[in-house]
Write a protein that holds these residues in place. Structure first.
Motif, PDB file in Angstrom:
ATOM      1  N   GLY A 109      -5.908  37.718  70.028  1.00 31.43           N
ATOM      2  CA  GLY A 109      -5.642  36.224  69.814  1.00 31.43           C
ATOM      3  C   GLY A 109      -6.982  35.854  69.452  1.00 31.43           C
ATOM      4  N   GLU A 110      -7.362  34.634  69.070  1.00 34.00           N
ATOM      5  CA  GLU A 110      -8.623  33.826  68.607  1.00 34.00           C
ATOM      6  C   GLU A 110      -9.249  34.540  67.581  1.00 34.00           C
ATOM      7  OE1 GLU A 110      -9.321  30.746  69.516  1.00 34.00           O
ATOM      8  OE2 GLU A 110      -7.655  30.605  71.126  1.00 34.00           O
ATOM      9  N   ASN A 111     -10.191  35.162  67.663  1.00 35.80           N
ATOM     10  CA  ASN A 111     -11.005  35.835  66.523  1.00 35.80           C
ATOM     11  C   ASN A 111     -10.689  37.135  66.202  1.00 35.80           C
ATOM     12  OD1 ASN A 111     -12.394  36.066  69.166  1.00 35.80           O
ATOM     13  ND2 ASN A 111     -14.074  37.091  68.384  1.00 35.80           N
ATOM     14  N   GLN A 112      -9.574  37.840  67.056  1.00 37.72           N
ATOM     15  CA  GLN A 112      -9.400  39.067  66.912  1.00 37.72           C
ATOM     16  C   GLN A 112      -7.836  39.175  66.411  1.00 37.72           C
ATOM     17  OE1 GLN A 112     -11.548  41.420  67.404  1.00 37.72           O
ATOM     18  NE2 GLN A 112     -13.248  40.227  68.292  1.00 37.72           N
ATOM     19  N   ARG A 113      -7.394  38.237  66.327  1.00 42.21           N
ATOM     20  CA  ARG A 113      -5.783  38.301  65.899  1.00 42.21           C
ATOM     21  C   ARG A 113      -5.665  39.210  64.842  1.00 42.21           C
ATOM     22  NH1 ARG A 113      -6.139  32.518  65.441  1.00 42.21           N
ATOM     23  NH2 ARG A 113      -4.854  31.695  67.197  1.00 42.21           N
ATOM     24  N   THR A 114      -4.452  40.578  65.049  1.00 38.01           N
ATOM     25  CA  THR A 114      -4.409  41.352  64.183  1.00 38.01           C
ATOM     26  C   THR A 114      -2.959  41.626  63.787  1.00 38.01           C
ATOM     27  OG1 THR A 114      -5.981  42.435  65.592  1.00 38.01           O
ATOM     28  CG2 THR A 114      -4.471  43.997  64.354  1.00 38.01           C
ATOM     29  N   VAL A 115      -2.534  42.048  62.613  1.00 36.53           N
ATOM     30  CA  VAL A 115      -1.387  42.341  61.729  1.00 36.53           C
ATOM     31  C   VAL A 115      -1.462  43.762  61.657  1.00 36.53           C
ATOM     32  CG1 VAL A 115       0.289  41.819  59.967  1.00 36.53           C
ATOM     33  CG2 VAL A 115      -0.959  40.034  61.187  1.00 36.53           C
ATOM     34  N   LYS A 132      -7.416  42.680  60.768  1.00 38.27           N
ATOM     35  CA  LYS A 132      -7.939  42.107  62.213  1.00 38.27           C
ATOM     36  C   LYS A 132      -9.067  41.221  61.554  1.00 38.27           C
ATOM     37  CE  LYS A 132      -9.141  44.721  65.413  1.00 38.27           C
ATOM     38  NZ  LYS A 132      -7.968  44.627  66.360  1.00 38.27           N
ATOM     39  N   HIS A 133      -9.211  40.022  62.736  1.00 36.56           N
ATOM     40  CA  HIS A 133     -10.229  39.030  62.564  1.00 36.56           C
ATOM     41  C   HIS A 133      -9.419  37.855  61.410  1.00 36.56           C
ATOM     42  CE1 HIS A 133     -13.061  40.984  64.457  1.00 36.56           C
ATOM     43  NE2 HIS A 133     -13.576  42.009  63.644  1.00 36.56           N
ATOM     44  N   ALA A 152      -1.816  36.490  55.865  1.00 38.80           N
ATOM     45  CA  ALA A 152      -2.821  35.688  56.863  1.00 38.80           C
ATOM     46  C   ALA A 152      -3.837  35.448  56.098  1.00 38.80           C
ATOM     47  CB  ALA A 152      -3.205  36.681  57.834  1.00 38.80           C
ATOM     48  N   ARG A 153      -4.937  34.435  56.703  1.00 36.82           N
ATOM     49  CA  ARG A 153      -6.090  34.204  56.031  1.00 36.82           C
ATOM     50  C   ARG A 153      -7.385  34.450  56.925  1.00 36.82           C
ATOM     51  NH1 ARG A 153      -9.097  29.882  57.553  1.00 36.82           N
ATOM     52  NH2 ARG A 153      -8.150  28.045  58.445  1.00 36.82           N
ATOM     53  N   LEU A 154      -8.283  34.642  56.475  1.00 36.43           N
ATOM     54  CA  LEU A 154      -9.683  34.846  57.299  1.00 36.43           C
ATOM     55  C   LEU A 154     -10.177  33.742  57.828  1.00 36.43           C
ATOM     56  CD1 LEU A 154     -11.445  37.600  55.143  1.00 36.43           C
ATOM     57  CD2 LEU A 154      -9.824  38.000  56.821  1.00 36.43           C
ATOM     58  N   PHE A 155     -11.289  33.876  58.583  1.00 35.83           N
ATOM     59  CA  PHE A 155     -12.160  32.789  59.142  1.00 35.83           C
ATOM     60  C   PHE A 155     -13.091  32.182  57.964  1.00 35.83           C
ATOM     61  CE2 PHE A 155     -10.836  34.355  63.192  1.00 35.83           C
ATOM     62  CZ  PHE A 155     -10.747  33.472  64.197  1.00 35.83           C
ATOM     63  N   THR A 156     -13.304  31.167  58.023  1.00 33.44           N
ATOM     64  CA  THR A 156     -14.588  30.579  56.953  1.00 33.44           C
ATOM     65  C   THR A 156     -15.816  31.219  57.835  1.00 33.44           C
ATOM     66  OG1 THR A 156     -14.633  28.445  57.868  1.00 33.44           O
ATOM     67  CG2 THR A 156     -13.159  28.913  55.998  1.00 33.44           C
ATOM     68  N   ARG A 157     -16.916  30.974  57.192  1.00 35.05           N
ATOM     69  CA  ARG A 157     -18.189  30.938  57.997  1.00 35.05           C
ATOM     70  C   ARG A 157     -18.445  29.934  59.054  1.00 35.05           C
ATOM     71  NH1 ARG A 157     -22.789  33.802  56.501  1.00 35.05           N
ATOM     72  NH2 ARG A 157     -21.847  34.326  54.637  1.00 35.05           N
ATOM     73  N   THR A 158     -17.902  28.700  58.914  1.00 29.65           N
ATOM     74  CA  THR A 158     -18.179  27.914  59.756  1.00 29.65           C
ATOM     75  C   THR A 158     -17.253  28.026  60.887  1.00 29.65           C
ATOM     76  OG1 THR A 158     -18.736  26.035  57.956  1.00 29.65           O
ATOM     77  CG2 THR A 158     -17.887  24.996  60.374  1.00 29.65           C
ATOM     78  N   GLU A 159     -15.927  28.508  60.743  1.00 35.26           N
ATOM     79  CA  GLU A 159     -14.967  28.627  61.912  1.00 35.26           C
ATOM     80  C   GLU A 159     -15.400  29.814  62.726  1.00 35.26           C
ATOM     81  OE1 GLU A 159     -10.997  27.251  59.573  1.00 35.26           O
ATOM     82  OE2 GLU A 159     -11.342  29.255  59.204  1.00 35.26           O
ATOM     83  N   SER A 160     -16.046  30.694  61.828  1.00 34.44           N
ATOM     84  CA  SER A 160     -16.771  31.980  62.761  1.00 34.44           C
ATOM     85  C   SER A 160     -17.577  31.691  63.630  1.00 34.44           C
ATOM     86  CB  SER A 160     -16.992  33.095  61.792  1.00 34.44           C
ATOM     87  OG  SER A 160     -17.671  34.206  62.628  1.00 34.44           O
ATOM     88  N   ASP A 166     -19.999  37.048  63.939  1.00 33.54           N
ATOM     89  CA  ASP A 166     -19.677  37.116  62.641  1.00 33.54           C
ATOM     90  C   ASP A 166     -18.314  37.631  62.451  1.00 33.54           C
ATOM     91  OD1 ASP A 166     -19.317  37.659  59.844  1.00 33.54           O
ATOM     92  OD2 ASP A 166     -20.764  39.310  59.770  1.00 33.54           O
ATOM     93  N   TYR A 167     -17.254  36.841  62.327  1.00 30.83           N
ATOM     94  CA  TYR A 167     -15.788  37.158  61.940  1.00 30.83           C
ATOM     95  C   TYR A 167     -15.243  36.704  60.770  1.00 30.83           C
ATOM     96  CZ  TYR A 167     -16.476  37.583  67.061  1.00 30.83           C
ATOM     97  OH  TYR A 167     -16.967  38.151  68.378  1.00 30.83           O
ATOM     98  N   HIS A 168     -16.019  36.254  59.817  1.00 29.52           N
ATOM     99  CA  HIS A 168     -15.540  35.911  58.410  1.00 29.52           C
ATOM    100  C   HIS A 168     -15.486  37.298  57.518  1.00 29.52           C
ATOM    101  CE1 HIS A 168     -19.884  34.915  58.727  1.00 29.52           C
ATOM    102  NE2 HIS A 168     -19.775  35.264  57.361  1.00 29.52           N
ATOM    103  N   HIS A 169     -14.966  38.152  57.997  1.00 25.13           N
ATOM    104  CA  HIS A 169     -14.566  39.228  57.120  1.00 25.13           C
ATOM    105  C   HIS A 169     -13.300  39.826  57.663  1.00 25.13           C
ATOM    106  CE1 HIS A 169     -16.949  40.921  60.499  1.00 25.13           C
ATOM    107  NE2 HIS A 169     -15.943  41.781  60.572  1.00 25.13           N
ATOM    108  N   LEU A 170     -12.788  40.895  57.020  1.00 26.41           N
ATOM    109  CA  LEU A 170     -11.365  41.573  57.270  1.00 26.41           C
ATOM    110  C   LEU A 170     -11.854  43.022  57.855  1.00 26.41           C
ATOM    111  CD1 LEU A 170      -8.435  42.158  57.226  1.00 26.41           C
ATOM    112  CD2 LEU A 170      -8.732  43.026  54.920  1.00 26.41           C
TER     113      LEU A 170
END
Length: 209
Positions: A109-115, A132-133, A152-160, A166-170
């Motif tokens: 969940g949260e910053n680690q959501r995974t499909v 993931k992320h 899915a979609r990734l985090f933006t830099r601001t959301e991260s 640093d979670y705005h990557h796959l």
């Protein structure tokens, strides 16, 4: 009274058993759907919305496979590559399956959501791709998907920044198996465990895209 006190001290001093893949995997099994894809994965593409999803030059690698990490469990091995599109079309980077398959796991969940998607190969074997992320997820367990399905979609830099990292990557894994139900992603501690369950994603991409 002394015996009771001693007993408590003894229990306090005995170290807890280490967390391992074998000890942790049953916790994640309920999130797994054991179904086969209806279609064969005949071709592979990059997981981003790009002008040309077969052009690996449109992908940049943020972090490499087989690197040692200090997060969560100190010294665990990075089981993926962390990637981003070189020129994203939008600040909200969409994620797509690399090939036809079935969603077999949604976990964390949260910053680690995974499909996780299970793919059937021409030779009858199956492999798994794990993404993931993820900030938002648009698919469900047991859903058949193809390369045009936005999963899915990734985090933006601001959301991260909310999570202090640093979670705005796959975080992209190519898996030989999913017998750990996902926990090997953060509990792989040696090369034997790594080679048992994971392919080097960069090598896989070079060979198949």
């Amino acid at each position: 009274m002394k015996l009771i006190v001693f007993g408590f001290l003894f229990l306090w001093l005995v170290p807890a058993e280490p967390i391992t893949i074998e000890r942790d995997r049953e916790r994640w099994k309920p999130y797994y759907t054991d179904e086969l894809p209806v279609s064969i994965a005949e071709s592979w593409l990059l997981p981003f919305d790009l002008a040309n999803r077969k052009d690996i030059r449109q992908m940049k690698v943020v972090s490499i496979f087989d690197d040692h990490r200090e997060s969560y469990l100190k010294g665990h091995i990075h089981t993926a590559i962390d990637i981003n599109p070189v020129k994203p079309k939008s600040k909200h980077v969409g994620i797509y399956p690399m090939a036809k398959g079935i969603v077999c796991s949604l976990h964390l969940g949260e910053n680690q959501r995974t499909v996780v998607i299970r793919h059937k190969l021409k030779n009858g074997k199956t492999i798994f791709t794990s993404y993931k992320h993820l900030k938002e997820v648009y698919v469900s367990n047991g859903q058949q998907v193809d390369q045009t399905t936005k999963i899915a979609r990734l985090f933006t830099r601001t959301e991260s920044k909310k999570y202090g990292g640093d979670y705005h990557h796959l975080h992209l894994e190519i898996r030989k198996s999913f017998d750990d139900y996902g926990c090997a992603s953060w509990l792989t501690m040696n090369k034997k465990q790594l080679n048992l369950r994971f392919y080097n994603p960069l090598a896989f991409i070079s060979e198949n895209i």
